[in-house]
Design an enzyme around this catalytic site. Structure first.
Site, mmCIF file in Angstrom:
data_model
loop_
_atom_site.group_PDB
_atom_site.id
_atom_site.type_symbol
_atom_site.label_atom_id
_atom_site.label_comp_id
_atom_site.label_asym_id
_atom_site.label_seq_id
_atom_site.Cartn_x
_atom_site.Cartn_y
_atom_site.Cartn_z
ATOM 1 N N TYR A 81 0.838 -1.197 0.000
ATOM 2 C CA TYR A 81 0.000 0.000 0.000
ATOM 3 C C TYR A 81 0.872 1.246 0.000
ATOM 4 C CZ TYR A 81 0.874 0.379 5.083
ATOM 5 O OH TYR A 81 1.460 0.499 6.326
ATOM 6 N N CYS A 82 0.308 2.349 -0.514
ATOM 7 C CA CYS A 82 1.024 3.622 -0.567
ATOM 8 C C CYS A 82 0.075 4.718 -0.090
ATOM 9 C CB CYS A 82 1.547 3.876 -1.972
ATOM 10 S SG CYS A 82 0.250 3.937 -3.243
ATOM 11 N N TYR A 83 0.133 5.903 -0.701
ATOM 12 C CA TYR A 83 -0.757 7.000 -0.313
ATOM 13 C C TYR A 83 -2.162 6.828 -0.882
ATOM 14 C CZ TYR A 83 3.424 9.531 1.203
ATOM 15 O OH TYR A 83 4.575 9.903 1.829
#
Length: 279
Positions: A81-83
């Site tokens: 996951y990221c932003y």
């Protein structure tokens, strides 16, 4: 009242993306010991990672990727996951290029993932416990299979709960009592199947009707994207196909190979029941 918090439809994994709700389900199944392995990576900047992150997630950067890819077994499912779900797709493709079999990028990013996880955790922790003693039949059933009599949602081998095991054995009496005790119908086993799938394996119409009446997700898709309707069609269980259609199962849902129940029908009887759904 039995809880019906079902995961939302799974994003097609052909492009290595997964919904936040389904990512939360995978994460909790691993945390609960149902899924034996799962590597979770946070690819945001170090400051954000240090401030807030999914528990157990490792920070991953482009410079550190090679070391991780070399030491992590290729059979380990990977969740990134990221932003907002963009950079994580790039990292997911990098893992896929190194021949990792299961790689998922979380749609929506950290905030959406964290919210989905909190919601799912709350639905599980809020599940009512039995306020009266189990019947002798249920007590014997739990003891025979090694279940925890104090936690009727606790899992055993393959992530089966007492409700799943009773459904698999076609024990309508045990299913009825477990539902009366308020067990969760949203639980999924290590393959992502709910109790309805196990009831279909046993071909027990009474148990199927009990679970549907309790509000179970008739169209739950497992980790391969398959629904109960797809399973029964592919297994040639025409009676179960007819019953699921009667109970509102959606024949238009595709699996991750873009095949629907009608495409998987193994017998003429199943095909006749589903032919009106053909493309």
């Amino acid at each position: 009242m039995t809880q019906t918090a079902s995961p939302s439809p799974v994003t097609s994994r052909s492009d290595r993306r997964i919904s936040a709700d389904d990512a939360a389900d995978l994460y909790l199944r691993h945390r609960d010991g149902i899924l034996p392995a799962l590597a979770v990576f946070d690819v945001r900047d170090p400051a954000r990672y240090g401030t807030s992150r999914i528990p157990g997630a490792d920070h991953l950067t482009e410079s550190g990727f090679m070391g991780v890819a070399r030491r992590l077994p290729k059979t380990t499912p990977v969740l990134v996951y990221c932003y907002h779900g963009n950079a994580s797709q790039t990292y997911a493709q990098m893992f896929a290029d190194f021949r990792f079999a299961e790689v998922y990028s979380v749609d929506g990013g950290y905030e959406v993932f964290a919210a989905a996880l909190a919601k799912l955790e709350a639905s599980r922790s809020g599940a009512p416990r039995h306020s009266v003693a189990p019947s002798p039949a249920l007590t014997e059933f739990l003891a025979h299979h090694g279940f925890d009599a104090d936690d009727l949602d606790a899992t055993r081998e393959h992530g089966l709960t007492p409700l799943m095991r009773a459904s698999l054995e076609g024990r309508a009496d045990i299913v009825e009592e477990l539902l009366a005790h308020g067990v969760s119908i949203a639980r999924r086993n290590m393959d992502g199947n709910n109790a309805l799938w196990l009831a279909c394996v046993s071909s027990n119409a009474q148990v199927v009707r009990q679970l549907v009446a309790a509000g179970i997700d008739v169209d739950n898709r497992n980790d391969m994207g398959a629904t109960c309707l797809m399973y029964t069609a592919s297994a040639g269980k025409a009676d179960m196909v007819a019953l699921l259609l009667e109970c509102g199962a959606d024949p238009s849902i595709p699996n991750f190979d873009d095949a629907r129940a009608v495409d998987l029908a193994a017998t003429l009887a199943c095909l006749k029941l589903l032919r009106h759904t053909a493309r």
